[in-house]
Design a protein around this motif. Structure first.
Motif, short mmCIF file in Angstrom:
data_model
loop_
_atom_site.label_atom_id
_atom_site.label_comp_id
_atom_site.label_asym_id
_atom_site.label_seq_id
_atom_site.Cartn_x
_atom_site.Cartn_y
_atom_site.Cartn_z
N THR A 17 0.83 -1.20 0.00
CA THR A 17 0.00 0.00 0.00
C THR A 17 0.87 1.25 0.00
OG1 THR A 17 -1.69 -1.18 1.24
CG2 THR A 17 -1.83 1.20 1.22
N ARG A 18 1.90 1.26 0.86
CA ARG A 18 2.80 2.41 0.92
C ARG A 18 3.54 2.59 -0.39
NH1 ARG A 18 4.84 1.84 6.22
NH2 ARG A 18 5.74 -0.01 5.32
N LEU A 20 2.51 1.71 -3.41
CA LEU A 20 1.57 2.24 -4.40
C LEU A 20 1.32 3.73 -4.19
CD1 LEU A 20 -1.04 -0.65 -4.70
CD2 LEU A 20 0.61 0.11 -6.42
N ILE A 21 1.21 4.15 -2.93
CA ILE A 21 1.00 5.58 -2.65
C ILE A 21 2.21 6.37 -3.10
CG2 ILE A 21 0.81 7.25 -0.78
CD1 ILE A 21 -0.94 5.18 0.69
N TYR A 22 3.43 5.88 -2.80
CA TYR A 22 4.64 6.59 -3.22
C TYR A 22 4.74 6.68 -4.74
CZ TYR A 22 6.47 6.35 1.56
OH TYR A 22 6.66 6.48 2.90
N ALA A 24 2.25 6.53 -6.95
CA ALA A 24 1.21 7.44 -7.45
C ALA A 24 1.61 8.89 -7.20
CB ALA A 24 -0.12 7.13 -6.78
N ALA A 25 2.13 9.18 -6.01
CA ALA A 25 2.53 10.55 -5.70
C ALA A 25 3.67 11.01 -6.60
CB ALA A 25 2.96 10.64 -4.22
N THR A 26 4.61 10.12 -6.88
CA THR A 26 5.72 10.46 -7.78
C THR A 26 5.21 10.76 -9.19
OG1 THR A 26 7.18 9.03 -6.50
CG2 THR A 26 7.93 9.65 -8.69
#
Length: 42
Positions: A17-18, A20-22, A24-26
């Motif tokens: 999950t972390r 995927l968040i990183y 997506a944010a990038t």
């Protein structure tokens, strides 16, 4: 032993999950920078 397996599974899920968040944010940040450079050229 089932507690250890459940803990490992939840730890792996949290890591994914972390990640995927990183990712997506990038990508959002990179898209914003490309937009700024594109608008700056005009």
């Amino acid at each position: 032993m089932t507690d250890a397996k459940a803990e490992e599974k939840s730890r792996r899920k949290a890591m994914l999950t972390r990640a995927l968040i990183y990712i997506a944010a990038t990508h959002i940040w990179a898209g914003f920078m490309i937009l700024l450079f594109t608008l700056g050229k005009r």
